[in-house]
Design an enzyme around this catalytic site. Structure first.
Site, PDB file in Angstrom:
ATOM      1  N   CYS A 132       0.804  -1.227   0.000  1.00  0.00           N
ATOM      2  CA  CYS A 132       0.000   0.000   0.000  1.00  0.00           C
ATOM      3  C   CYS A 132       0.839   1.281   0.000  1.00  0.00           C
ATOM      4  O   CYS A 132       0.550   2.227  -0.748  1.00  0.00           O
ATOM      5  CB  CYS A 132      -0.937  -0.006   1.206  1.00  0.00           C
ATOM      6  SG  CYS A 132      -0.231  -0.719   2.707  1.00  0.00           S
ATOM      7  N   HIS A 252      -3.064   6.295   4.599  1.00  0.00           N
ATOM      8  CA  HIS A 252      -1.624   6.389   4.852  1.00  0.00           C
ATOM      9  C   HIS A 252      -1.125   7.752   4.359  1.00  0.00           C
ATOM     10  O   HIS A 252      -1.518   8.214   3.290  1.00  0.00           O
ATOM     11  CB  HIS A 252      -0.856   5.327   4.060  1.00  0.00           C
ATOM     12  CG  HIS A 252      -0.989   3.925   4.588  1.00  0.00           C
ATOM     13  ND1 HIS A 252      -1.680   3.584   5.726  1.00  0.00           N
ATOM     14  CD2 HIS A 252      -0.465   2.765   4.108  1.00  0.00           C
ATOM     15  CE1 HIS A 252      -1.594   2.276   5.923  1.00  0.00           C
ATOM     16  NE2 HIS A 252      -0.872   1.756   4.953  1.00  0.00           N
TER      17      HIS A 252
HETATM   18  P1  NAP Z   1      -8.046  -9.265   7.684  1.00  0.00           P
HETATM   19  O1  NAP Z   1      -8.998  -8.146   7.881  1.00  0.00           O
HETATM   20  O2  NAP Z   1      -7.438  -9.912   8.855  1.00  0.00           O
HETATM   21  O3  NAP Z   1      -8.796 -10.373   6.785  1.00  0.00           O
HETATM   22  C1  NAP Z   1      -8.203 -11.594   6.458  1.00  0.00           C
HETATM   23  C2  NAP Z   1      -9.054 -12.326   5.443  1.00  0.00           C
HETATM   24  O4  NAP Z   1      -8.375 -13.516   5.023  1.00  0.00           O
HETATM   25  C3  NAP Z   1     -10.400 -12.784   5.986  1.00  0.00           C
HETATM   26  O5  NAP Z   1     -11.345 -12.773   4.955  1.00  0.00           O
HETATM   27  C4  NAP Z   1     -10.093 -14.208   6.416  1.00  0.00           C
HETATM   28  O6  NAP Z   1     -11.228 -15.043   6.454  1.00  0.00           O
HETATM   29  C5  NAP Z   1      -9.197 -14.643   5.272  1.00  0.00           C
HETATM   30  N1  NAP Z   1      -8.401 -15.809   5.640  1.00  0.00           N
HETATM   31  C6  NAP Z   1      -7.595 -15.951   6.724  1.00  0.00           C
HETATM   32  N2  NAP Z   1      -7.043 -17.179   6.735  1.00  0.00           N
HETATM   33  C7  NAP Z   1      -7.517 -17.827   5.640  1.00  0.00           C
HETATM   34  C8  NAP Z   1      -7.346 -19.143   5.114  1.00  0.00           C
HETATM   35  N3  NAP Z   1      -6.548 -20.026   5.702  1.00  0.00           N
HETATM   36  N4  NAP Z   1      -7.982 -19.465   3.967  1.00  0.00           N
HETATM   37  C9  NAP Z   1      -8.800 -18.574   3.346  1.00  0.00           C
HETATM   38  N5  NAP Z   1      -9.016 -17.324   3.812  1.00  0.00           N
HETATM   39  C10 NAP Z   1      -8.389 -16.964   4.944  1.00  0.00           C
HETATM   40  O7  NAP Z   1      -6.838  -8.803   6.787  1.00  0.00           O
HETATM   41  P2  NAP Z   1      -6.795  -7.747   5.585  1.00  0.00           P
HETATM   42  O8  NAP Z   1      -6.375  -6.446   6.100  1.00  0.00           O
HETATM   43  O9  NAP Z   1      -8.020  -7.841   4.776  1.00  0.00           O
HETATM   44  O10 NAP Z   1      -5.536  -8.283   4.772  1.00  0.00           O
HETATM   45  C11 NAP Z   1      -5.476  -9.551   4.193  1.00  0.00           C
HETATM   46  C12 NAP Z   1      -4.137  -9.690   3.499  1.00  0.00           C
HETATM   47  O11 NAP Z   1      -4.058  -8.789   2.411  1.00  0.00           O
HETATM   48  C13 NAP Z   1      -2.933  -9.366   4.383  1.00  0.00           C
HETATM   49  O12 NAP Z   1      -2.485 -10.480   5.083  1.00  0.00           O
HETATM   50  C14 NAP Z   1      -1.918  -8.866   3.399  1.00  0.00           C
HETATM   51  O13 NAP Z   1      -1.194  -9.970   2.912  1.00  0.00           O
HETATM   52  C15 NAP Z   1      -2.764  -8.301   2.302  1.00  0.00           C
HETATM   53  N6  NAP Z   1      -2.777  -6.820   2.365  1.00  0.00           N
HETATM   54  C16 NAP Z   1      -2.122  -6.141   1.424  1.00  0.00           C
HETATM   55  C17 NAP Z   1      -2.097  -4.783   1.445  1.00  0.00           C
HETATM   56  C18 NAP Z   1      -1.298  -4.038   0.459  1.00  0.00           C
HETATM   57  O14 NAP Z   1      -0.413  -3.360   0.858  1.00  0.00           O
HETATM   58  N7  NAP Z   1      -1.592  -4.073  -0.801  1.00  0.00           N
HETATM   59  C19 NAP Z   1      -2.743  -4.081   2.429  1.00  0.00           C
HETATM   60  C20 NAP Z   1      -3.425  -4.788   3.398  1.00  0.00           C
HETATM   61  C21 NAP Z   1      -3.419  -6.172   3.343  1.00  0.00           C
HETATM   62  P3  NAP Z   1     -12.002 -15.360   7.854  1.00  0.00           P
HETATM   63  O15 NAP Z   1     -13.109 -14.367   7.958  1.00  0.00           O
HETATM   64  O16 NAP Z   1     -12.518 -16.748   7.617  1.00  0.00           O
HETATM   65  O17 NAP Z   1     -11.011 -15.282   8.946  1.00  0.00           O
HETATM   66  N1  12T Z   2       2.379  -5.609   7.358  1.00  0.00           N
HETATM   67  O1  12T Z   2       0.778  -6.482   1.949  1.00  0.00           O
HETATM   68  O2  12T Z   2       0.722  -4.046   8.565  1.00  0.00           O
HETATM   69  O3  12T Z   2       2.855  -6.247   2.403  1.00  0.00           O
HETATM   70  O4  12T Z   2       0.093  -2.325   7.412  1.00  0.00           O
HETATM   71  C1  12T Z   2       0.462  -4.485   3.958  1.00  0.00           C
HETATM   72  C2  12T Z   2       0.179  -3.824   5.121  1.00  0.00           C
HETATM   73  C3  12T Z   2       1.987  -5.877   5.058  1.00  0.00           C
HETATM   74  C4  12T Z   2       1.676  -6.130   2.697  1.00  0.00           C
HETATM   75  C5  12T Z   2       0.526  -3.480   7.508  1.00  0.00           C
HETATM   76  C6  12T Z   2       1.733  -5.220   6.236  1.00  0.00           C
HETATM   77  C7  12T Z   2       1.355  -5.491   3.938  1.00  0.00           C
HETATM   78  C8  12T Z   2       0.824  -4.201   6.257  1.00  0.00           C
END
Ligand code: NAP
Ligand code: 12T
Length: 351
Positions: A132, A252
């Site tokens: 992000c 951010h």
């Molecule tokens: P979050 O709010 O904790 O949500 C996690 C999601 O993943 C929920 O839908 C969860 O489902 C699902 N999940 C967890 N374990 C799983 C499994 N074993 N199999 C299938 N689904 C599973 O996290 P978030 O902020 O949305 O972020 C999710 C991921 O996106 C992060 O870990 C990161 O890698 C990525 N991300 C990237 C950016 C970026 O910079 N582009 C920013 C933020 C996040 P349940 O409801 O069943 O728990």
């Molecule tokens: N640790 O997708 O914690 O690389 O704000 C994005 C957001 C990892 C990622 C955070 C993180 C990622 C966070």
């Protein structure tokens, strides 16, 4: 009446902070969808989620979920992507992955459409969505690089808790309430979910996002450094980052110092470039106290830039303040934008 043509789309992590914004973005953009599949872990399977006024039942993600899927948007963490993204590709899907699992892999395009859309043509099934903090920075720096060249970037971030997921948002809100109530707090999520030590985030500032590397930088800082060079095709670019978490829910902010190749560039010229750049909104009127702030960026797809100044000592040095919604341009919108680019470039076709 003919049915609208569309794609079969899977959203992996549909119940998460990013996944929810993926759904909102697909809906707002009226993305052409035939079949929508919402996937999560077993914990949320069976949960009902609304999309365009229709109810969808969330299902547990398994390799066979991806049978017949054209595009799979992954944001369920790196380990889920490592396991299931290759399974989705094996079944014919194109994966747009929001985790850091594949970003630096050589055969995986790492794409911000305003910067390197053409890299999508090289994909072999997986396309990575950058971090992000990286996305909003390179989107704002690309027009400057094109006009004046770019030799150095030094960034400090002011990152919102929603970047760390739904649990981190709850931690900030609950902890703030507890402190205001004079109750004791029990930090358990930030600065890192899997870390052995947690710190207060409410009414505090934490100079750690993700784990530490041996070199003293955090993974989040190294992501910004390595991803910026890859997206801009500038392995030689000098980049340093300090990533800091603030008690802000979404949005951010970044203080960015850059050096350009030309000694003749002016702050006015940089403002003019950014005024006309795609996906950027210039908010830079010090006389009216107008500058970007996260509270104003929430819910918007654009990257906001202001406080543009020439350095007082370095003739090719400039300072910028860059703000964006980390869940939209930083995650969901950039992913859906990649999917729109795939359609535009003919790399995927409506059925
Ligand atoms: P979050 O709010 O904790 O949500 C996690 C999601 O993943 C929920 O839908 C969860 O489902 C699902 N999940 C967890 N374990 C799983 C499994 N074993 N199999 C299938 N689904 C599973 O996290 P978030 O902020 O949305 O972020 C999710 C991921 O996106 C992060 O870990 C990161 O890698 C990525 N991300 C990237 C950016 C970026 O910079 N582009 C920013 C933020 C996040 P349940 O409801 O069943 O728990
Ligand atoms: N640790 O997708 O914690 O690389 O704000 C994005 C957001 C990892 C990622 C955070 C993180 C990622 C966070």
């Amino acid at each position: 009446m003919t049915e609208q043509r569309g794609l079969n789309v899977a959203v992996v992590g549909a119940t998460g902070a990013v996944g929810q914004q993926m759904l909102a973005t697909l809906e707002n953009r009226d993305f052409p969808i035939n079949k929508l599949l919402l996937l999560s872990s077993a914990r949320s399977a069976g949960k009902k989620v609304a999309f365009k006024g229709e109810e969808f039942v969330v299902q547990e993600a398994t390799p066979d979920s991806f049978e017949g899927i054209d595009i799979a948007l992954f944001s369920a963490g790196g380990s889920v992507s490592k396991e299931l993204a290759p399974e989705a590709v094996k079944r014919g899907a194109i994966v747009v992955d929001n985790t850091s699992a594949f970003r630096m892999a050589e055969d995986v395009p790492l794409v911000v459409p305003e910067v390197n859309e053409e890299d999508l043509r090289l994909h072999k099934g997986i396309i990575a969505n950058p971090n992000c903090s990286t996305i909003q920075m390179v989107a704002a720096l690309e027009p400057v690089r094109k006009a004046f060249g770019l030799t150095k970037v030094v960034v400090s971030t002011y990152q919102a808790v929603s970047g760390a997921g739904a649990a981190a948002i709850n931690e900030l809100l609950d902890q703030s309430q507890q402190i205001l109530n004079g109750e004791s707090i029990n930090p358990s999520v930030l600065p890192v979910k899997a870390g052995n030590k947690h710190h207060q985030i409410a009414f505090n500032v934490i100079p750690q996002i993700d784990k530490f590397e041996e070199n003293g930088f955090t993974y989040e800082e190294m992501k910004m450094i390595n991803e910026t060079k890859k997206i801009m095709h500038m392995p030689q670019l000098s980049v340093a980052a300090t990533c800091v978490r603030l008690p802000v829910v979404t949005g951010h902010s970044e203080s960015v110092y850059i050096e350009v190749e030309s000694n003749d560039a002016s702050a006015e010229q940089i403002k003019e470039l950014l005024r006309n750049a795609p996906g950027i909104i210039l908010e830079d009127e010090p006389e009216n106290q107008l500058y970007p702030m996260p509270a104003n960026a929430v819910g918007k797809n654009e990257v906001f830039v202001g406080r543009i100044r020439k350095d007082l000592d370095q003739p090719n040095g400039f300072h910028l303040w860059i703000v964006s919604d980390n869940l939209l341009k930083g995650a969901a919108w950039n992913s859906v934008q990649i999917a729109e680019s795939l359609l535009k470039l003919g790399l995927v076709n409506l059925k």
